[in-house]
Design an enzyme around this catalytic site. Sequence first.
Site, short mmCIF file in Angstrom:
data_model
loop_
_atom_site.label_atom_id
_atom_site.label_comp_id
_atom_site.label_asym_id
_atom_site.label_seq_id
_atom_site.Cartn_x
_atom_site.Cartn_y
_atom_site.Cartn_z
N GLY A 227 7.99 23.89 -37.98
CA GLY A 227 7.45 23.79 -39.33
C GLY A 227 6.44 22.67 -39.48
N CYS B 28 8.66 16.90 -29.75
CA CYS B 28 9.96 17.55 -30.00
C CYS B 28 9.78 18.53 -31.16
CB CYS B 28 11.03 16.52 -30.30
SG CYS B 28 11.03 15.10 -29.18
N PRO C 205 11.78 23.67 -34.49
CA PRO C 205 11.31 25.05 -34.59
C PRO C 205 9.86 25.20 -35.04
CG PRO C 205 12.64 24.53 -36.50
CD PRO C 205 12.71 23.33 -35.60
N ASP D 142 9.33 13.85 -34.37
CA ASP D 142 10.43 14.53 -35.06
C ASP D 142 11.61 14.52 -34.10
OD1 ASP D 142 11.95 16.05 -36.77
OD2 ASP D 142 10.97 17.94 -36.27
N ASP E 186 9.28 17.61 -21.27
CA ASP E 186 10.10 16.52 -21.76
C ASP E 186 9.17 15.37 -22.13
OD1 ASP E 186 11.78 14.25 -22.05
OD2 ASP E 186 13.25 15.06 -20.64
N CYS F 15 16.50 14.24 -39.05
CA CYS F 15 17.31 14.89 -40.08
C CYS F 15 18.75 14.43 -39.94
CB CYS F 15 17.20 16.42 -39.98
SG CYS F 15 17.68 17.11 -38.38
#
Length: 420
Positions: free
Chosen positions: A240, A235, A238, A298, A282, A351
């Site tokens: 990082g 996953c 973006p 993540d 997936d 997060c």
Amino acid sequence: MARAGEPLGTAARRAALRLLDAVLRRGEPLEAALAQATRALHGGPDRGLAHAIAAETLRRLPDLDALIDSATRQRLPDDAKARFALRIALVQALSLGTPPHAAISTVLPLVDGGPRKLVHGVFGTLMRNGATLPEVPMLPGTVAARWLAHWGEEATAAAARAIAAPPPIDLTLRDPAWQGIDAPMLMPGHRRVPAGSDVAALPGFDEGAWWVQDIAASLPARLIGRGTGVALDLCAAPGGKTLQLAAQGWNVTAVEVSESRAARLLANRERTRLSFDLAIADVRHWQPAAPAQAVLVDAPCSATGIFRRHPDVLYRATDAIVADMALLQRQILTRAAGWVTPGGVLVYATCSLEPEEGEAQIEAFLADHADYAIEAPHTDDLPAGIVAHERGWVRTLPGALSADGGCDGFFIARLRRASA
């Protein structure tokens, strides 16, 4: 594009209204709704203004609504266009520094055919009465109650203070020894620049010397550390953490289900000239060619920990969303557990400020996987001011690193698989 006879700037306010409607009525992420909501605007500054108005409205929404309700005899429905117009006018006049006459004249066309006199009257009454917004915003009631129950008064109060303004911007360095930016460093390989900085104009951007990543978001890959074996970043967008793992020496395969989100990851790969493989798939149905020495999960989550940058999450992260995300996380984590070599490391991160997506998730995982144990971080793995929980995981709450500008809310657990 402005319509005939409308005041200059009305089109940007109309776009802001579309953005707010997308978030508050349809539950869309603010950033995802931006392109469609601003499609009629031809200039970057107008798009930026529409985004700024919508984001600031979401930061201040409970206080704006309290002002509106104080000046109306009958409460306007939450989805009434008059309420949206008043929110936009008030946030401009009271928070963004727009002159009151410009703030109201550019929103009245938004209620053409509706209660223009009501909007004008309520706004005028509040301005004449010296209306102000509190220095510390009020959190949405359901969020405040949830965080109060989970984290207590201190963290909840810190969250209210943190949402008042956009946070500073953190950079993770490709080479920790790089000295191209003179900016505060919370730990090696990190720099912090002021909120609103023009990222593309900073030294090192074109050379790919760094990428934007909150200090808390950098910790999961830091807990994996340097290595030369195979690492999976699940996953990944973006991206990082993928870039961190590649910079730390790993042979990385990043897996991302969304092609549009993966495009940003590929752009950063080109800019930084770091090497990794990318699979568009997936994770629940993908299979690696062989087990890996390190796996980073993540996981998709409610994202309530990034509310300082994305205040819209506080209006989208319902109890149902949190429950759905927790189920998805459990599926991904269980699948990923079988892809770690004996003696290898699995890092799980979200997060999110919701325990269902963090502490409870890991407790359930450990109960089902006797071959895994939490491996607490070393002191050097974390910035000063963030300490591991007694159970060995890391939880960053609102208020953490507040003297240095704060950090996002994160949950991170490093798990070591038993050797064969």
